[in-house]
Design an enzyme around this catalytic site. Structure first.
Site, mmCIF file in Angstrom:
data_model
loop_
_atom_site.group_PDB
_atom_site.id
_atom_site.type_symbol
_atom_site.label_atom_id
_atom_site.label_comp_id
_atom_site.label_asym_id
_atom_site.label_seq_id
_atom_site.Cartn_x
_atom_site.Cartn_y
_atom_site.Cartn_z
ATOM 1 N N ASP A 199 3.896 11.032 -6.500
ATOM 2 C CA ASP A 199 5.056 10.279 -6.984
ATOM 3 C C ASP A 199 6.334 10.777 -6.305
ATOM 4 O O ASP A 199 7.221 9.990 -5.956
ATOM 5 C CB ASP A 199 5.170 10.424 -8.501
ATOM 6 N N ARG A 250 13.558 -6.495 -4.040
ATOM 7 C CA ARG A 250 13.722 -5.197 -4.687
ATOM 8 C C ARG A 250 12.447 -4.369 -4.658
ATOM 9 O O ARG A 250 12.476 -3.173 -4.983
ATOM 10 C CB ARG A 250 14.146 -5.393 -6.145
ATOM 11 N N LYS A 251 11.326 -4.976 -4.294
ATOM 12 C CA LYS A 251 10.030 -4.299 -4.359
ATOM 13 C C LYS A 251 9.694 -3.565 -3.054
ATOM 14 O O LYS A 251 9.758 -4.147 -1.976
ATOM 15 C CB LYS A 251 8.924 -5.303 -4.672
#
Length: 213
Positions: A132, A177-178
């Protein structure tokens, strides 16, 4: 304006630089990528290479999103999750390098003894944290700020405590935005696949954060 004592805001230490806990394999890989951050031309001049080392600190920004100032008490206690263990080598030891042209980010990661899950091996949650972190940093280089929307992880083989692995994030697509990235965790020589993952990040604005979106 009254100057605050320097003790309240001490000079930050770049925790991506080598320390005494780094093993020989981590140092070898660091020197390999760091050596590509600057190259020498035919005329003997130094110029920036394709790779760039990303500095890393244990504290977040002094200002919250929207410009609201964090109180000195909160600010003095806040620590970045992967950098809160002060004992060198006990937790997350890592350094990231980015390559804008190849649209990828590489992390050299050495897991300390406080990250144990199954005896002698790295906890899956610690591996997920690093995935992450690496994919998030990579996405933030494309659009700032971003937040994790989805993280899909497949564990293939365990990682021994104290060993050094490579975590590589690659940009798949960017749609509005992705930001879609893929990631793999391999042995230091790339011969063994430990973990595979895909991630989706959303670029966010101050308005989105204030609304909790």
């Amino acid at each position: 304006m009254v100057a605050l004592p320097s003790v309240l805001f001490p000079k930050r230490s770049d925790l991506s630089l080598p320390n005494s806990s780094w093993g020989s394999e981590m140092m070898r890989l660091y020197e390999h990528y760091n050596g590509q951050c600057e190259v020498e031309t035919q005329g003997g001049q130094k110029q920036r290479g394709l790779w760039r080392r990303l500095p890393s600190y244990n504290r977040s920004l002094k200002y919250a999103t929207g410009g609201a100032y964090l109180s000195k008490i909160i600010q003095s206690k806040a620590r970045f999750f992967t950098r809160h263990i002060r004992d060198p080598g006990a937790g997350f030891e890592y350094v990231l390098f980015s390559n804008k042209e190849e649209k990828k980010c590489v992390c050299i990661f050495q897991a300390g003894h406080l990250l144990e899950g199954f005896p002698g091996h790295v906890h899956g949650g610690a591996i997920a944290t690093m995935i992450d972190t690496v994919t998030g940093v990579h996405a933030s280089l494309i659009a700032v700020p971003v937040m994790t929307a989805n993280l899909n992880i497949n564990y293939r083989s365990p990682i021994l405590l104290g060993s050094t692995v490579l975590i590589e994030s690659s940009l798949d697509t960017k749609e509005g935005r992705k930001i879609h990235t893929s990631c793999k965790v391999t042995s230091s020589d790339g011969s063994k696949l430990h973990t595979e993952a895909t991630a989706l990040f959303l670029s966010i604005s101050v308005g989105h954060l204030l609304k909790g979106q």
